[in-house]
Design an enzyme around this catalytic site. Structure first.
Site, short mmCIF file in Angstrom:
data_model
loop_
_atom_site.label_atom_id
_atom_site.label_comp_id
_atom_site.label_asym_id
_atom_site.label_seq_id
_atom_site.Cartn_x
_atom_site.Cartn_y
_atom_site.Cartn_z
N CYS A 1 -24.47 9.61 36.06
CA CYS A 1 -23.63 10.19 37.22
C CYS A 1 -22.86 11.67 36.89
O CYS A 1 -22.62 12.22 37.69
CB CYS A 1 -22.97 9.32 38.08
SG CYS A 1 -23.99 7.93 38.57
N HIS B 1 -17.53 12.28 43.23
CA HIS B 1 -19.02 11.62 43.02
C HIS B 1 -18.97 10.84 43.83
O HIS B 1 -18.10 9.73 44.39
CB HIS B 1 -19.16 10.75 41.64
CG HIS B 1 -20.48 9.99 41.32
ND1 HIS B 1 -21.58 10.43 41.63
CD2 HIS B 1 -20.89 8.98 40.97
CE1 HIS B 1 -22.51 9.84 41.59
NE2 HIS B 1 -21.93 8.53 41.34
N ASN C 1 -26.05 7.04 47.07
CA ASN C 1 -25.58 7.62 45.51
C ASN C 1 -26.69 8.20 44.74
O ASN C 1 -27.76 7.42 44.24
CB ASN C 1 -24.99 6.53 44.62
CG ASN C 1 -24.77 6.94 43.36
OD1 ASN C 1 -24.92 7.99 42.71
ND2 ASN C 1 -24.19 6.01 42.61
N1 ACO Z 1 -25.40 -7.37 51.23
C1 ACO Z 1 -24.41 -8.65 51.70
N2 ACO Z 1 -23.91 -9.34 50.53
C2 ACO Z 1 -23.93 -8.60 49.36
C3 ACO Z 1 -24.59 -7.46 48.95
C4 ACO Z 1 -25.13 -7.11 49.98
N3 ACO Z 1 -25.96 -5.64 49.87
N4 ACO Z 1 -24.39 -7.16 47.68
C5 ACO Z 1 -23.60 -8.28 47.30
N5 ACO Z 1 -23.27 -8.93 48.27
C6 ACO Z 1 -22.64 -10.45 48.10
C7 ACO Z 1 -22.40 -10.90 46.86
O1 ACO Z 1 -23.40 -11.54 46.48
C8 ACO Z 1 -21.26 -11.51 46.73
O2 ACO Z 1 -21.47 -12.83 47.48
P1 ACO Z 1 -20.84 -14.45 47.10
O3 ACO Z 1 -19.32 -14.17 47.32
O4 ACO Z 1 -21.51 -15.36 48.08
O5 ACO Z 1 -21.11 -14.45 45.62
C9 ACO Z 1 -20.18 -10.76 47.82
O6 ACO Z 1 -21.07 -9.98 48.52
C10 ACO Z 1 -19.36 -10.01 47.10
O7 ACO Z 1 -19.74 -9.43 45.85
P2 ACO Z 1 -18.98 -8.33 45.16
O8 ACO Z 1 -20.03 -7.88 43.94
O9 ACO Z 1 -17.51 -9.01 44.83
O10 ACO Z 1 -18.84 -7.21 46.10
P3 ACO Z 1 -17.97 -5.86 45.91
O11 ACO Z 1 -17.19 -5.99 47.03
O12 ACO Z 1 -17.67 -5.63 44.43
O13 ACO Z 1 -18.94 -4.59 46.38
C11 ACO Z 1 -20.30 -3.02 44.91
C12 ACO Z 1 -20.04 -4.42 45.42
C13 ACO Z 1 -20.38 -2.51 46.58
C14 ACO Z 1 -21.45 -2.99 44.22
C15 ACO Z 1 -18.74 -2.68 44.15
O14 ACO Z 1 -18.57 -3.52 43.31
C16 ACO Z 1 -19.03 -1.30 43.74
O15 ACO Z 1 -19.17 -0.36 44.64
N6 ACO Z 1 -19.07 -1.11 42.57
C17 ACO Z 1 -19.22 0.37 41.78
C18 ACO Z 1 -20.72 0.69 42.16
C19 ACO Z 1 -20.97 1.82 41.48
O16 ACO Z 1 -20.18 2.87 41.69
N7 ACO Z 1 -21.75 2.15 40.55
C20 ACO Z 1 -21.91 3.40 39.81
C21 ACO Z 1 -23.09 4.20 40.09
S1 ACO Z 1 -24.60 3.82 39.75
C22 ACO Z 1 -25.34 4.63 38.37
O17 ACO Z 1 -24.58 5.42 37.70
C23 ACO Z 1 -26.63 4.93 38.15
#
Ligand code: ACO
Length: 338
Positions: A117, A265, A295
């Site tokens: 990214c 970003h 993204n």
């Molecule tokens: N819908 C419903 N529930 C979901 C989903 C979804 N799409 N995705 C995850 N959950 C659930 C999980 O299973 C978990 O359930 P559980 O508690 O029963 O186990 C719960 O939601 C919480 O999951 P977390 O992973 O703790 O959720 P979080 O608040 O961390 O959000 C997210 C996840 C959005 C991915 C966040 O961590 C994030 O934005 N991280 C950074 C992502 C990013 O910026 N990536 C880089 C770019 S990609 C690249 O470089 C190519």
């Protein structure tokens, strides 16, 4: 302008595929809700490649043509094309080769770079080096991604995050009025396993995390899909974005009160809010298009720059701070005077 300003942005362009995939579309194919996605990530819909014949070079070609037209130059004037992408058309030749052919940039040296990214910021920094040596005068720096081609559509924690698109700029030697005032790039290979797509390369025999479990019951090979430890990525992302912003401003010799527009970003609205709050940037000066585009990795910042210039959110004379982080980890920032 500071004396080290070497390179300016002379033209911008972007391209988005027409097909829209909404959160409701995801509700139909996996256990998720519009409410969860909007609350945790801030995305409502994203643009996705719908045409089976389209690839990353096609997206990049549209963006490149728009940037060349905006700069008022001809394809033959282009000396180099640098494409930042993690979704190249193929292993080789580069995606840039196909863009060169498509636009008729017959005088250019072209290549791809891989910095996830942060790739477009890395590309801009490389271009600045070429301009500084006097080797090149017109360089296309493109961020282009068909990121949904790497999305695992059975993994709700990653699939909903991504979108496709391309953004391009033409850069030229600075003119004393506008240009790159400061820059910063950094990497940390210790964090590679937090965010990666480890199939498809030469690393076939070295064991990486649970490789054999990565082919699911339906025969889908998940090794070539994006694997991410979202929570850890989130924490590092906030730190990396803030460091990038601060170091780029230090390099430019300015502080956050001199920034007119912030373009972070576009990965997660909560990450964008955190950096905006840290830099005390009022909402109307922070560019957000994540709601509609998702993204698109290296493409998010050049897309946002073009949209913001053309909608008047970035005006002539404005100082714009961009900051990004991505797989690797990589991170970086630029301070750009328009
Ligand atoms: N819908 C419903 N529930 C979901 C989903 C979804 N799409 N995705 C995850 N959950 C659930 C999980 O299973 C978990 O359930 P559980 O508690 O029963 O186990 C719960 O939601 C919480 O999951 P977390 O992973 O703790 O959720 P979080 O608040 O961390 O959000 C997210 C996840 C959005 C991915 C966040 O961590 C994030 O934005 N991280 C950074 C992502 C990013 O910026 N990536 C880089 C770019 S990609 C690249 O470089 C190519």
């Amino acid at each position: 302008m500071t004396k080290k300003t070497i390179m300016k942005i002379a033209g911008t362009g972007h391209y988005l595929p027409e097909k829209i995939m909404t959160n409701q579309d995801f509700e139909k194919i996996m256990d998720t809700t519009d409410e969860w996605i909007q609350q945790r990530v801030g995305i409502k819909e994203r643009r996705v490649v719908g045409d089976a014949d389209q690839s990353t070079s096609d997206l990049a070609t549209f963006a490149a043509k728009a940037a060349i037209e905006d700069a008022g130059i001809n394809p033959e004037d282009i000396d180099a094309i640098i494409i930042a992408t993690v979704t190249p058309d193929m292993a080789f030749p580069s995606t840039a080769i196909f863009v060169q052919k498509n636009i008729g940039a017959v005088n250019a040296a072209v290549f791809d770079i891989s910095a996830a990214c942060t790739g477009w910021i890395y590309g801009m920094t490389i271009a600045e080096g070429f301009i500084a040596t006097g080797k090149f005068k017109n360089i296309l720096v493109i961020g282009a991604e068909f990121l949904t081609s790497l999305a695992d559509m059975t993994d709700r924690s990653t699939a909903v995050l991504f979108g496709d698109g391309a953004g391009a700029v033409v850069v030229q030697p600075a003119d004393g009025e506008s240009g790159i005032m400061g820059s910063y790039i950094k990497s940390n290979g210790e964090l590679a396993e937090l965010l990666w797509s480890y199939g498809g390369g030469s690393r076939v025999n070295k064991r990486v995390t649970d490789q054999e479990k990565m082919v699911d019951a339906n025969g889908n090979d998940k090794r070539s899909k994006i694997r991410m430890e979202g929570n850890k990525v989130y924490k590092y992302a906030v730190r990396a974005m803030i460091e990038s912003a601060e170091k780029a401003m230090d390099d430019a010799g300015i502080n956050e009160h001199q920034i007119d527009v912030l373009i972070p970003h576009q990965a997660n609205m909560r990450i964008i809010d955190a950096i905006a709050e840290r830099l005390e940037m009022p909402d109307d000066r922070v560019i957000r298009n994540l709601q509609y585009l998702g993204n698109s990795s290296a493409a998010t910042i050049p897309i946002a720059i073009d949209q913001s210039r053309k909608s008047g959110k970035i005006k002539k004379g404005d100082i714009v701070l961009v900051a990004a982080f991505g797989g690797g980890f990589t991170w970086g920032g630029l301070v750009i005077k328009f």
